[in-house]
Design an enzyme around this catalytic site. Sequence first.
Site, short mmCIF file in Angstrom:
data_model
loop_
_atom_site.label_atom_id
_atom_site.label_comp_id
_atom_site.label_asym_id
_atom_site.label_seq_id
_atom_site.Cartn_x
_atom_site.Cartn_y
_atom_site.Cartn_z
N ASP A 23 -0.73 -13.00 -10.19
CA ASP A 23 -2.19 -13.00 -10.04
C ASP A 23 -2.80 -14.38 -10.25
OD1 ASP A 23 -2.23 -10.29 -9.48
OD2 ASP A 23 -2.48 -9.72 -11.56
N CYS A 83 -1.37 11.65 -0.42
CA CYS A 83 -2.26 10.66 -1.04
C CYS A 83 -3.57 10.53 -0.25
CB CYS A 83 -1.57 9.30 -1.17
SG CYS A 83 -1.12 8.52 0.39
#
Length: 105
Positions: A23, A83
């Site tokens: 990140d 999902c």
Amino acid sequence: MKTLAGWLVAAAGEGAEVKIFVDTAPVMEKPLAAAAGIGWQGKHSNLVSREFGSWLFLGAIFSDIDLPPDAPERDHCGSCRACLDVLSDAGLPGALSARCAPATS
């Protein structure tokens, strides 16, 4: 990640270089992880592993070390829409949700 990167450099020998990303840069971890055989991107856009489900924390180690490639994991979703149906039922079409089937299995 730093321990693994250090081990790679030590195993490869002097002159090997690595750069770790967690990140900290615009790295596309999910497609890279899929190409590396860690899992596949499910219809909900998360990376899914047959061993770990979608409970994965991804980072990347870029290196100039010549490593043998792993085969990519094939998509195991098939016609499953669990999902997508959960997300649609929750009013979140196309969004991510912790209630998504791979996240709970």
